[in-house]
Motif scaffolding. Structure first.
Motif, mmCIF file in Angstrom:
data_model
loop_
_atom_site.group_PDB
_atom_site.id
_atom_site.type_symbol
_atom_site.label_atom_id
_atom_site.label_comp_id
_atom_site.label_asym_id
_atom_site.label_seq_id
_atom_site.Cartn_x
_atom_site.Cartn_y
_atom_site.Cartn_z
ATOM 1 N N UNK A 139 0.809 -1.237 0.000
ATOM 2 C CA UNK A 139 0.000 0.000 0.000
ATOM 3 C C UNK A 139 0.835 1.276 0.000
ATOM 4 N N UNK A 140 1.950 1.273 0.716
ATOM 5 C CA UNK A 140 2.742 2.516 0.747
ATOM 6 C C UNK A 140 3.391 2.786 -0.616
ATOM 7 N N UNK A 141 3.763 1.700 -1.316
ATOM 8 C CA UNK A 141 4.358 1.874 -2.657
ATOM 9 C C UNK A 141 3.318 2.396 -3.627
ATOM 10 N N UNK A 142 2.080 1.904 -3.462
ATOM 11 C CA UNK A 142 0.994 2.361 -4.335
ATOM 12 C C UNK A 142 0.748 3.865 -4.153
ATOM 13 N N UNK A 143 0.670 4.308 -2.897
ATOM 14 C CA UNK A 143 0.412 5.733 -2.626
ATOM 15 C C UNK A 143 1.539 6.600 -3.201
ATOM 16 N N UNK A 144 2.775 6.152 -3.061
ATOM 17 C CA UNK A 144 3.923 6.901 -3.609
ATOM 18 C C UNK A 144 3.858 6.944 -5.130
ATOM 19 N N UNK A 145 3.633 5.775 -5.714
ATOM 20 C CA UNK A 145 3.650 5.680 -7.176
ATOM 21 C C UNK A 145 2.540 6.532 -7.792
ATOM 22 N N UNK A 146 1.320 6.438 -7.220
ATOM 23 C CA UNK A 146 0.196 7.175 -7.816
ATOM 24 C C UNK A 146 0.342 8.690 -7.642
ATOM 25 N N UNK B 129 -6.361 -0.022 11.279
ATOM 26 C CA UNK B 129 -5.902 -0.027 9.889
ATOM 27 C C UNK B 129 -4.955 1.153 9.694
ATOM 28 N N UNK B 130 -4.362 1.220 8.519
ATOM 29 C CA UNK B 130 -3.436 2.323 8.238
ATOM 30 C C UNK B 130 -3.887 3.104 7.019
ATOM 31 N N UNK B 131 -3.676 4.403 7.113
ATOM 32 C CA UNK B 131 -3.982 5.271 5.972
ATOM 33 C C UNK B 131 -2.657 5.899 5.521
ATOM 34 N N UNK B 132 -2.332 5.696 4.245
ATOM 35 C CA UNK B 132 -1.085 6.225 3.684
ATOM 36 C C UNK B 132 -1.426 7.310 2.675
ATOM 37 N N UNK B 133 -0.730 8.422 2.766
ATOM 38 C CA UNK B 133 -0.848 9.405 1.682
ATOM 39 C C UNK B 133 0.535 9.644 1.083
ATOM 40 N N UNK B 134 0.610 9.478 -0.229
ATOM 41 C CA UNK B 134 1.833 9.828 -0.956
ATOM 42 C C UNK B 134 1.679 11.272 -1.400
ATOM 43 N N UNK B 135 2.766 12.036 -1.249
ATOM 44 C CA UNK B 135 2.780 13.432 -1.704
ATOM 45 C C UNK B 135 3.869 13.559 -2.747
ATOM 46 N N UNK B 136 3.588 14.280 -3.810
ATOM 47 C CA UNK B 136 4.650 14.519 -4.790
ATOM 48 C C UNK B 136 4.611 15.980 -5.217
ATOM 49 N N UNK C 144 11.901 16.789 -8.410
ATOM 50 C CA UNK C 144 10.775 16.052 -7.837
ATOM 51 C C UNK C 144 11.055 15.696 -6.381
ATOM 52 N N UNK C 145 10.097 16.039 -5.508
ATOM 53 C CA UNK C 145 10.261 15.707 -4.085
ATOM 54 C C UNK C 145 9.053 14.884 -3.654
ATOM 55 N N UNK C 146 9.305 13.829 -2.872
ATOM 56 C CA UNK C 146 8.188 12.977 -2.436
ATOM 57 C C UNK C 146 8.195 12.766 -0.931
ATOM 58 N N UNK C 147 7.034 12.440 -0.414
ATOM 59 C CA UNK C 147 6.923 12.063 0.991
ATOM 60 C C UNK C 147 5.812 11.017 1.100
ATOM 61 N N UNK C 148 5.877 10.243 2.149
ATOM 62 C CA UNK C 148 4.858 9.212 2.367
ATOM 63 C C UNK C 148 4.483 9.278 3.831
ATOM 64 N N UNK C 149 3.224 9.546 4.105
ATOM 65 C CA UNK C 149 2.787 9.760 5.487
ATOM 66 C C UNK C 149 1.816 8.651 5.881
ATOM 67 N N UNK C 150 1.985 8.206 7.122
ATOM 68 C CA UNK C 150 1.202 7.058 7.585
ATOM 69 C C UNK C 150 0.460 7.412 8.870
ATOM 70 N N UNK C 151 -0.811 7.071 8.926
ATOM 71 C CA UNK C 151 -1.614 7.290 10.139
ATOM 72 C C UNK C 151 -2.285 5.980 10.513
ATOM 73 N N UNK C 152 -2.269 5.674 11.820
ATOM 74 C CA UNK C 152 -2.953 4.460 12.267
ATOM 75 C C UNK C 152 -4.298 4.851 12.872
ATOM 76 N N UNK C 153 -5.341 4.155 12.467
ATOM 77 C CA UNK C 153 -6.701 4.476 12.933
ATOM 78 C C UNK C 153 -7.345 3.199 13.471
ATOM 79 N N UNK C 154 -7.962 3.329 14.640
ATOM 80 C CA UNK C 154 -8.704 2.175 15.167
ATOM 81 C C UNK C 154 -10.188 2.496 15.223
#
Ligand code: TTP
Length: 208
Positions: A45-52, A110-117, A125-135
């Motif tokens: 999932x984190x690779x998907x958010x980064x790639x997209x 679960x986890x929510x990932x947001x890729x930023x580009x 090109x600068x990227x970041x990947x942010x992760x939040x855990x939600x219950x």
């Protein structure tokens, strides 16, 4: 503001626009990037958010390359993915998707990932990947059915929107809240500021 500081949000999401506006940034242009969002085989999932997020930013940069007003703009894109372990949840488009997502999310983390580009005026090109855990709390049949009836799940990754009724299902959240809504504000401001965008220029008189 000079041309050097033009800002394009490569998104059609009203939520991302509202979040940016919260930190005083009003894009000069909004351009949704239509990309194939299907995960690759066994993609994390984190690779998907980064790639997209990269694909969205690159697509809009390509579209604007011959536009004299925007060829030197800052271009930012994001992509939000909801996952339980390595399992990527769909963006719920029909009731069955949403019901399946909510059953999976009920009573667990679960986890929510947001890729930023960000693509800078110099083409860096600068990227970041942010992760939040939600219950989520364990959802009763009534809660599940009422939420499905609300329709708020439509078009949302993981079949819920934390900024709406589903906020009442959240037992615990670790990390960035705005990340779950679709644009992590601290990281967005940092990325832009680090690349010379005048993030704080409008704060004095903006009423924020
Ligand atoms: C988990 C969650 C997701 N979402 C939304 C944010 C995103 O808009 C969407 C995830 O899909 P994305 O593909 O990240 O974004 P999008 O298609 O809506 O917009 P664009 O690609 O044009 O920028 O789910 C919420 O609004 N609240 C939530 O709590």
């Amino acid at each position: 503001m000079s041309d050097q500081h033009k800002f394009v949000l490569a998104s059609g999401s009203p939520r991302r626009l509202a979040l940016l506006s919260q930190i005083g940034i009003e894009p000069d242009r909004l351009l949704p990037a239509d990309v194939d969002e299907s995960p690759l085989r066994a993609e994390h999932p984190r690779s998907l958010a980064r790639r997209l997020s990269r694909l969205k930013a690159e697509k809009i940069a390509h579209e604007l390359r011959n536009d004299p007003d925007f060829s030197g703009a800052y271009i930012m894109a994001a992509d939000t993915v909801v996952a339980v372990g390595r399992r990527i949840l769909p963006k719920a488009e029909i009731l069955d998707d949403a019901a399946a997502c909510l059953r999976l999310l009920s009573g667990r983390s679960h986890r929510v990932y947001t890729g930023l580009c960000l693509i800078t005026p110099q083409g860096k090109q600068r990227q970041d990947l942010i992760e939040t855990r939600v219950r989520f709390k364990r959802l009763s049949r009534e809660e599940l059915e009422s939420y499905l009836a609300s329709g708020e799940w439509r078009g949302k990754a993981g079949g819920y929107a934390i900024q709406g009724l589903a906020g009442g299902f959240v037992v615990k959240l670790v990390g960035s809240y705005s990340n779950v809504v679709g644009l992590p504000l601290y990281e967005t401001a940092s990325l832009l500021h680090g690349e010379g965008y005048p993030v704080y220029a409008n704060w004095q008189s903006s009423g924020h």
